[in-house]
Design a protein around this motif. Structure first.
Motif, PDB file in Angstrom:
ATOM      1  N   PRO A  50     -48.672 -13.714 -19.381  1.00  0.00           N
ATOM      2  CA  PRO A  50     -48.452 -13.050 -20.666  1.00  0.00           C
ATOM      3  C   PRO A  50     -49.105 -11.669 -20.765  1.00  0.00           C
ATOM      4  O   PRO A  50     -48.539 -10.756 -21.363  1.00  0.00           O
ATOM      5  N   ALA A  51     -50.283 -11.509 -20.172  1.00  0.00           N
ATOM      6  CA  ALA A  51     -50.958 -10.204 -20.218  1.00  0.00           C
ATOM      7  C   ALA A  51     -50.198  -9.172 -19.383  1.00  0.00           C
ATOM      8  O   ALA A  51     -50.062  -8.012 -19.778  1.00  0.00           O
ATOM      9  N   ALA A  52     -49.679  -9.584 -18.231  1.00  0.00           N
ATOM     10  CA  ALA A  52     -48.874  -8.672 -17.410  1.00  0.00           C
ATOM     11  C   ALA A  52     -47.607  -8.282 -18.162  1.00  0.00           C
ATOM     12  O   ALA A  52     -47.198  -7.122 -18.147  1.00  0.00           O
ATOM     13  N   TRP A  53     -46.989  -9.250 -18.853  1.00  0.00           N
ATOM     14  CA  TRP A  53     -45.780  -8.963 -19.621  1.00  0.00           C
ATOM     15  C   TRP A  53     -46.047  -7.887 -20.669  1.00  0.00           C
ATOM     16  O   TRP A  53     -45.242  -6.985 -20.851  1.00  0.00           O
ATOM     17  N   LEU A  54     -47.178  -7.967 -21.340  1.00  0.00           N
ATOM     18  CA  LEU A  54     -47.492  -6.961 -22.358  1.00  0.00           C
ATOM     19  C   LEU A  54     -47.573  -5.559 -21.764  1.00  0.00           C
ATOM     20  O   LEU A  54     -47.254  -4.577 -22.428  1.00  0.00           O
ATOM     21  N   SER A  55     -47.987  -5.457 -20.519  1.00  0.00           N
ATOM     22  CA  SER A  55     -48.082  -4.151 -19.861  1.00  0.00           C
ATOM     23  C   SER A  55     -46.719  -3.578 -19.493  1.00  0.00           C
ATOM     24  O   SER A  55     -46.568  -2.365 -19.388  1.00  0.00           O
ATOM     25  N   MET A  56     -45.742  -4.443 -19.270  1.00  0.00           N
ATOM     26  CA  MET A  56     -44.451  -3.974 -18.761  1.00  0.00           C
ATOM     27  C   MET A  56     -43.278  -4.168 -19.698  1.00  0.00           C
ATOM     28  O   MET A  56     -42.183  -3.650 -19.437  1.00  0.00           O
ATOM     29  N   CYS A  57     -43.446  -4.892 -20.796  1.00  0.00           N
ATOM     30  CA  CYS A  57     -42.299  -5.314 -21.603  1.00  0.00           C
ATOM     31  C   CYS A  57     -41.438  -4.154 -22.103  1.00  0.00           C
ATOM     32  O   CYS A  57     -40.209  -4.269 -22.112  1.00  0.00           O
ATOM     33  N   LYS A  58     -42.011  -3.050 -22.504  1.00  0.00           N
ATOM     34  CA  LYS A  58     -41.206  -1.929 -23.011  1.00  0.00           C
ATOM     35  C   LYS A  58     -40.317  -1.339 -21.909  1.00  0.00           C
ATOM     36  O   LYS A  58     -39.188  -0.937 -22.165  1.00  0.00           O
ATOM     37  N   PHE A  59     -40.824  -1.311 -20.673  1.00  0.00           N
ATOM     38  CA  PHE A  59     -40.032  -0.823 -19.553  1.00  0.00           C
ATOM     39  C   PHE A  59     -38.909  -1.800 -19.221  1.00  0.00           C
ATOM     40  O   PHE A  59     -37.782  -1.402 -18.969  1.00  0.00           O
ATOM     41  N   VAL A  60     -39.220  -3.093 -19.212  1.00  0.00           N
ATOM     42  CA  VAL A  60     -38.206  -4.112 -18.929  1.00  0.00           C
ATOM     43  C   VAL A  60     -37.116  -4.069 -20.000  1.00  0.00           C
ATOM     44  O   VAL A  60     -35.920  -4.103 -19.691  1.00  0.00           O
ATOM     45  N   GLU A  61     -37.518  -3.999 -21.250  1.00  0.00           N
ATOM     46  CA  GLU A  61     -36.542  -3.941 -22.347  1.00  0.00           C
ATOM     47  C   GLU A  61     -35.637  -2.717 -22.219  1.00  0.00           C
ATOM     48  O   GLU A  61     -34.421  -2.803 -22.423  1.00  0.00           O
ATOM     49  N   ALA A  62     -36.210  -1.563 -21.866  1.00  0.00           N
ATOM     50  CA  ALA A  62     -35.408  -0.346 -21.697  1.00  0.00           C
ATOM     51  C   ALA A  62     -34.422  -0.501 -20.546  1.00  0.00           C
ATOM     52  O   ALA A  62     -33.238  -0.165 -20.676  1.00  0.00           O
ATOM     53  N   LEU A  63     -34.883  -1.016 -19.411  1.00  0.00           N
ATOM     54  CA  LEU A  63     -33.991  -1.219 -18.271  1.00  0.00           C
ATOM     55  C   LEU A  63     -32.887  -2.213 -18.609  1.00  0.00           C
ATOM     56  O   LEU A  63     -31.735  -2.027 -18.206  1.00  0.00           O
ATOM     57  N   ALA A  64     -33.222  -3.249 -19.337  1.00  0.00           N
ATOM     58  CA  ALA A  64     -32.218  -4.246 -19.732  1.00  0.00           C
ATOM     59  C   ALA A  64     -31.119  -3.608 -20.583  1.00  0.00           C
ATOM     60  O   ALA A  64     -29.958  -4.019 -20.528  1.00  0.00           O
ATOM     61  N   LYS A  65     -31.481  -2.594 -21.347  1.00  0.00           N
ATOM     62  CA  LYS A  65     -30.523  -1.899 -22.214  1.00  0.00           C
ATOM     63  C   LYS A  65     -29.807  -0.746 -21.497  1.00  0.00           C
ATOM     64  O   LYS A  65     -29.056   0.002 -22.111  1.00  0.00           O
ATOM     65  N   GLY A  66     -30.084  -0.595 -20.186  1.00  0.00           N
ATOM     66  CA  GLY A  66     -29.405   0.449 -19.418  1.00  0.00           C
ATOM     67  C   GLY A  66     -30.101   1.788 -19.440  1.00  0.00           C
ATOM     68  O   GLY A  66     -29.560   2.772 -18.944  1.00  0.00           O
ATOM     69  N   LYS A  67     -31.279   1.834 -20.001  1.00  0.00           N
ATOM     70  CA  LYS A  67     -32.050   3.082 -20.020  1.00  0.00           C
ATOM     71  C   LYS A  67     -32.936   3.133 -18.783  1.00  0.00           C
ATOM     72  O   LYS A  67     -33.249   2.118 -18.186  1.00  0.00           O
ATOM     73  N   GLY A  68     -33.357   4.306 -18.401  1.00  0.00           N
ATOM     74  CA  GLY A  68     -34.212   4.462 -17.227  1.00  0.00           C
ATOM     75  C   GLY A  68     -34.682   5.899 -17.132  1.00  0.00           C
ATOM     76  O   GLY A  68     -34.842   6.579 -18.134  1.00  0.00           O
ATOM     77  N   ASN A  69     -34.878   6.358 -15.890  1.00  0.00           N
ATOM     78  CA  ASN A  69     -35.364   7.704 -15.617  1.00  0.00           C
ATOM     79  C   ASN A  69     -36.611   8.015 -16.443  1.00  0.00           C
ATOM     80  O   ASN A  69     -36.705   9.047 -17.094  1.00  0.00           O
ATOM     81  N   PHE A  70     -37.554   7.100 -16.375  1.00  0.00           N
ATOM     82  CA  PHE A  70     -38.806   7.258 -17.114  1.00  0.00           C
ATOM     83  C   PHE A  70     -39.569   8.486 -16.620  1.00  0.00           C
ATOM     84  O   PHE A  70     -39.635   8.752 -15.431  1.00  0.00           O
ATOM     85  N   TYR A  71     -40.146   9.207 -17.528  1.00  0.00           N
ATOM     86  CA  TYR A  71     -40.979  10.384 -17.221  1.00  0.00           C
ATOM     87  C   TYR A  71     -40.244  11.410 -16.357  1.00  0.00           C
ATOM     88  O   TYR A  71     -40.823  12.004 -15.447  1.00  0.00           O
ATOM     89  N   ASP A  72     -38.958  11.592 -16.616  1.00  0.00           N
ATOM     90  CA  ASP A  72     -38.157  12.646 -15.983  1.00  0.00           C
ATOM     91  C   ASP A  72     -38.244  12.665 -14.461  1.00  0.00           C
ATOM     92  O   ASP A  72     -38.630  13.663 -13.855  1.00  0.00           O
ATOM     93  N   GLY A  73     -37.883  11.578 -13.830  1.00  0.00           N
ATOM     94  CA  GLY A  73     -37.799  11.556 -12.374  1.00  0.00           C
ATOM     95  C   GLY A  73     -39.001  10.966 -11.664  1.00  0.00           C
ATOM     96  O   GLY A  73     -39.192  11.204 -10.477  1.00  0.00           O
ATOM     97  N   TRP A  74     -39.777  10.165 -12.349  1.00  0.00           N
ATOM     98  CA  TRP A  74     -40.979   9.552 -11.796  1.00  0.00           C
ATOM     99  C   TRP A  74     -40.665   8.677 -10.579  1.00  0.00           C
ATOM    100  O   TRP A  74     -41.350   8.745  -9.568  1.00  0.00           O
ATOM    101  N   MET A  75     -39.614   7.863 -10.660  1.00  0.00           N
ATOM    102  CA  MET A  75     -39.300   6.905  -9.602  1.00  0.00           C
ATOM    103  C   MET A  75     -38.110   7.387  -8.769  1.00  0.00           C
ATOM    104  O   MET A  75     -37.196   8.014  -9.295  1.00  0.00           O
ATOM    105  N   GLN A  76     -38.116   7.070  -7.473  1.00  0.00           N
ATOM    106  CA  GLN A  76     -36.971   7.380  -6.612  1.00  0.00           C
ATOM    107  C   GLN A  76     -35.714   6.712  -7.147  1.00  0.00           C
ATOM    108  O   GLN A  76     -34.652   7.322  -7.176  1.00  0.00           O
ATOM    109  N   ASN A  77     -35.835   5.452  -7.530  1.00  0.00           N
ATOM    110  CA  ASN A  77     -34.734   4.738  -8.185  1.00  0.00           C
ATOM    111  C   ASN A  77     -34.944   4.914  -9.685  1.00  0.00           C
ATOM    112  O   ASN A  77     -35.880   4.347 -10.255  1.00  0.00           O
ATOM    113  N   PRO A  78     -34.106   5.684 -10.360  1.00  0.00           N
ATOM    114  CA  PRO A  78     -34.328   5.944 -11.780  1.00  0.00           C
ATOM    115  C   PRO A  78     -34.210   4.706 -12.673  1.00  0.00           C
ATOM    116  O   PRO A  78     -34.667   4.724 -13.806  1.00  0.00           O
TER     117      PRO A  78
END
Length: 99
Positions: A50-78
């Protein structure tokens, strides 16, 4: 909504900080390197800390909704992110990616 895979990539342990600040505990974390979970509809997968989930949930929720490219190109896979849990003594890094 997209499914999102969560993979435990690496754990870092800081024995010096544990010795100086942490009360002794027998067992702090059940996560193992390589362990994977699938989030459906942006929900916390069964068995994920549960503590790990709290750290990542907003990112998971965004990806689930088709959003990505966090921080303008942070990850090789957007459509992914590398997120660490909030345990300051033994943080785990998790790779989360849209399936």
């Amino acid at each position: 909504m997209n499914k999102v895979k969560i993979t435990a990539i690496r754990q870092t342990i800081y024995p010096d900080l544990m010795a100086k600040y942490e009360n002794p505990i027998e067992h702090a974390c059940n996560v193992e390197v390589g362990q994977q979970w699938i989030s459906k509809a942006g929900e916390c997968p069964h068995g994920l800390c549960p503590a790990a989930w709290l750290s990542m949930c907003k990112f998971v929720e965004a990806l689930a909704k088709g959003k990505g490219n966090f921080y303008d190109g942070w990850m090789q896979n957007p459509m992914s992110a590398m997120i660490s849990c909030n345990d300051g003594f033994r943080p785990f890094s998790f790779y989360i990616e849209t399936m």
